[in-house]
Each structure stands twice: as structure tokens, then as C-alpha cells.
Design an enzyme around this catalytic site. Structure first.
Site, PDB file in Angstrom:
ATOM      1  CB  SER A   1      -0.959  -0.037   1.191  1.00 23.86           C
ATOM      2  OG  SER A   1      -1.974   0.923   1.059  1.00 23.86           O
TER       3      SER A   1
ATOM      4  CG  ASP B   1      -6.888  -2.298  -3.719  1.00 23.70           C
ATOM      5  OD1 ASP B   1      -7.202  -1.172  -3.268  1.00 23.70           O
ATOM      6  OD2 ASP B   1      -5.711  -2.715  -3.729  1.00 23.70           O
TER       7      ASP B   1
ATOM      8  CG  HIS C   1      -6.068  -1.852  -0.034  1.00 23.41           C
ATOM      9  ND1 HIS C   1      -5.084  -1.637  -0.959  1.00 23.41           N
ATOM     10  CD2 HIS C   1      -5.674  -1.205   1.096  1.00 23.41           C
ATOM     11  CE1 HIS C   1      -4.142  -0.877  -0.429  1.00 23.41           C
ATOM     12  NE2 HIS C   1      -4.473  -0.608   0.821  1.00 23.41           N
TER      13      HIS C   1
END
Length: 408
Positions: free
Chosen positions: A191, A348, A378
Site C-alpha cells: 500500500s 481494491d 486491499h
């Protein structure tokens, strides 16, 4: 009694309404994901209220809640040697396998944790568990970097922290100190950590004074651009669990210490409208109509306003800084990147960031592996321990470690 039953039924109905979220039929463990998302939303809304009441910044409050919850998770028994130290003034945690009888050099992974540049820690159970398993499974030295967080620090502090610690580790004398093979080092992150890993990898690849280079980079659902918040994955997953679009936009604004009043305009791409001339040189770099395959584009249409708010980029020029948005880098920079792994999830908003970066790297001549999971969401890779132990987390983690093991 009758009133109590009615009240209970109403409470149950309200709870079900709050928790339920339409999800694709492919998603694994949908109700557990809904409960996780509901927990996140409750925490975020509570922290937003606390912010409004003057109890503290909402991200600082949220990090406190995450840290408190994190203490409920069991820390894994130390399969590897764990050491906390500093690299050039930046806090890091080292994970080292137990020594072999024969004296050989270790391979290594520099890891940067996610959390919107604002949340989580190398010392928390989620990332401590991940890095311990990586070090043991890969028989490698893992360096997890504790960069400073928003809201106390803003871009480019996080980038500079990771760059400084990584450069220190890559010095020949430091690698020798930890018995690391200089030809077998990867940089990785998930991320926002994937964002920092990609940006640092680009920066170091251009530095002629660097003695050692990364053999690999491995990016897990990375966030790579703030140019277009209407890619197919942003449109498809606008209200997706864990990371809805508006929350991601606010993370970007917090990263740059910008004005929240810009968020609604940024959601509809007013910050990169056609009348904002400084964006024109970057449009090809994020043109998902050519960089994303038809399988992912589906029937979604580009959102490209003819007029917007030029004051957004005037106030937050870092939105176009390649150190913050690695997808905007020129092809001349991308061609120096190492062999790359990019893990993406269908559920996501950031799916297309990873897919576009993979395509641009391939066009620059870099060997890329895209590992896509249709039923995953995610953040799932860190959710492998109770009470957030998802099968999606275990599968993505194992696939990621397998690629590293085979290529590092």
C-alpha cells in the site's frame, strides 16, 4: 417485554443494515470482510467525532485505537532474531534467521509497511508477524523501516526517512556487518509502503554513487498516483471495504497537509482538469485506456473535466511530484528499475495503479510479474492472525513469499 423485543429487533436490523455491504460474488469470506469493514468505519467515525470535539487529530486517534487493538493479537514466538536499532537516525527493526553452521551470506529484503503514511508500525503484531515469517521462510535478513507518520510529519519526510535508512543499509560495510549478499537484496512494501518502496527504488537507481543495486522490487497493492481518482478500479470499488475512494483521497490530502475542502473536487478529477496546464505532460503516464486491459476497463469511461480548480495544484503541488507518485516517472527512469513483482486485488481502488505501473515498466523493458487475486481485498496480506485471520491474507502472503524465494 413486548417493547424490549421490538427494541432488540430494531437494534438487530440497524446493525445488519450498517454491517451489510454489497460485495462481488467472487469475494472469499464475505461476512467476515463486512464485519472487518464495519469495525474500521466505526473506528474512523469515532475518531472523526473526536477530531471535531478537539480531542486530537483523527489519524492520531485512529492509530491509538489500532495500537490498542493490536495488543490483543498474540505476538508470534520468535522464530528469528529481532533487533531494534537505527540506520542514519531512522528507526528500523531487523529480523535475522538463526545462524547456520556454515558461514554464508544471507539474502535480504528491505520492507516498508503500509497504512496511508499515517497508521501502523513495524512493531505491531501484523507487520511483526509478516516480517518474521518472511525472514524465516526466505532464510533472509529483513529490514523493516519505522518511518515517521502523518499527521506529525508530512511529505517528503516519509520518503526521506526510507531513503536515508535504505542508503545506509546498502553501504558495503553495513551489508558486511549483517552478512548480507549485496547481489541479492530486494525492496518491498504494501500500500503506502509500496509507494515508498517504488519511489526509493527509482531514486536510488538514478544515483551513480550507489555501490549496490536492488536485485528485485516487490510491490503489494501499491498506491502510485493521485492524478486520476476515476480509473476503472476507483469507479468499481468506490465504496469497497477497508479503503473506499473518499478515504484514499483524504489520505493523500493528509500526506501533503492539504485542505480537506479540496476532497470533493479531487474525487471528480477537478485537480487535473484539462485547463490545468502543468498536468498535460503526465497524462500519457496515467492513461488507463491504453495501460489497462479491456478485462479490467470493462465499460467504465474516463473522467476528464475540461475545467476544474487550478488552485488545488497551486496549494498542493506535490500531487505531481514523482517522489510521491512513482507512476508519473519518465520512461528513462523506469528502464533502470529491477525485476518487479506487483500484487493486485480485484476488490481494491488501487488495483489499476499497480496494473498501469506494470504496463509502463514492461514498455520500458523491465521484467514484471503481476500476481492478481480476483477474490481478495486491499490490505488482506497482513490479516493472517486472530481475530483477523483471512484465507485471502494467507494466500496472498504465501504467493508473495514464493515469488521472492524463487527470484531473490
Amino acid at each position: 417485554m413486548k417493547s424490549a423485543v421490538v427494541l432488540l429487533a430494531g437494534l438487530c436490523a440497524f446493525t445488519a443494515y450498517y454491517v451489510y455491504l454489497p460485495l462481488p460474488s467472487t469475494v472469499s469470506e464475505p461476512w467476515r470482510l463486512m464485519l472487518l469493514d464495519a469495525s474500521f468505519r466505526i473506528a474512523q467515525q469515532t475518531c472523526n467525532l473526536g477530531h471535531y470535539l478537539g480531542l486530537g487529530h483523527h489519524l492520531r486517534l485512529l492509530n491509538f485505537i489500532i495500537g490498542t487493538f493490536d495488543k490483543l493479537n498474540p505476538q508470534q514466538a520468535e522464530r528469528v532474531k529481532i533487533t531494534d536499532t537505527q540506520f542514519d537516525g531512522v528507526e528500523v527493526r531487523l529480523y535475522r534467521p538463526h545462524a547456520k553452521e556454515e558461514k554464508t551470506l544471507w539474502r535480504s529484503v528491505v520492507y516498508i509497511h503500509g497504512g496511508g503514511w499515517a497508521l501502523s508500525s513495524t512493531r505491531g503484531s501484523f507487520y511483526n508477524n509478516l516480517c518474521s515469517i518472511m525472514a524465516e521462510s526466505l532464510d533472509a535478513v529483513v529490514i523493516s523501516i519505522e518511518y515517521r507518520l502523518v499527521p506529525d510529519f508530512h511529505f517528503p519526510v516519509q520518503f526521506n526517512d526510507v531513503l536515508r535508512a535504505t542508503r545506509y543499509f546498502m553501504r558495503p560495510e553495513v551489508l558486511a556487518q549483517y552478512s548480507v549478499d549485496p547481489s541479492r537484496i530486494a525492496i518491498s512494501g504494501d500500500s503506502a509502503g509500496g509507494n515508498l518502496a517504488a519511489a526509493v527504488c527509482q531514486e536510488m537507481s538514478q544515483d551513480q554513487n550507489e555501490t549496490n543495486r536492488f536485485k528485485l522490487q516487490a510491490l503489494v497493492y501499491p498506491v502510485l498516483q493521485a492524478f486520476d481518482f476515476n480509473t476503472p478500479s476507483y469507479q468499481q470499488n468506490e465504496v469497497t471495504p477497508v479503503l473506499p475512494r473518499f478515504v484514499m483521497v483524504k489520505f493523500w490530502i493528509d500526506y501533503f497537509n492539504g485542505n480537506y475542502e479540496f476532497a470533493p473536487s479531487m474525487v471528480v478529477n477537478n485537480h487535473t482538469s484539462l485547463d490545468v496546464s502543468q498536468t498535460n505532460s503526465f497524462r500519457d503516464h496515467v492513461d488507463w485506456t491504453s495501460l489497462v486491459s479491456a478485462r479490467f476497463r470493462k465499460n467504465y469511461k474516463p473522467v476528464m473535466p475540461s475545467t476544474g480548480k487550478v488552485e488545488i495544484l497551486q496549494d498542493i503541488p506535490s500531487l505531481l511530484d514523482v517522489h510521491a507518485a512513482p507512476l508519473l516517472a519518465k520512461k528513462e527512469v523506469l528502464r533502470f528499475q529491477p525485476k518487479t513483482y506487483i500484487l493486485t486485488c480485484e476488490i481494491d481502488v488501487l488495483r489499476d495503479d499497480g496494473i498501469m505501473y506494470a504496463k509502463r515498466l514492461e514498455e520500458a523493458g523491465v521484467e514484471v510479474t503481476v500476481d492478481h487475486f480476483e477474490d481478495c481485498f486491499h490490505g488482506c496480506m497482513i490479516f493472517t492472525i486472530w481475530p483477523t485471520n483471512f484465507s485471502a491474507g494467507i494466500r496472498t502472503r504465501d504467493s508473495y513469499i514464493k515469488w521472492l524465494s524463487e527470484n531473490l
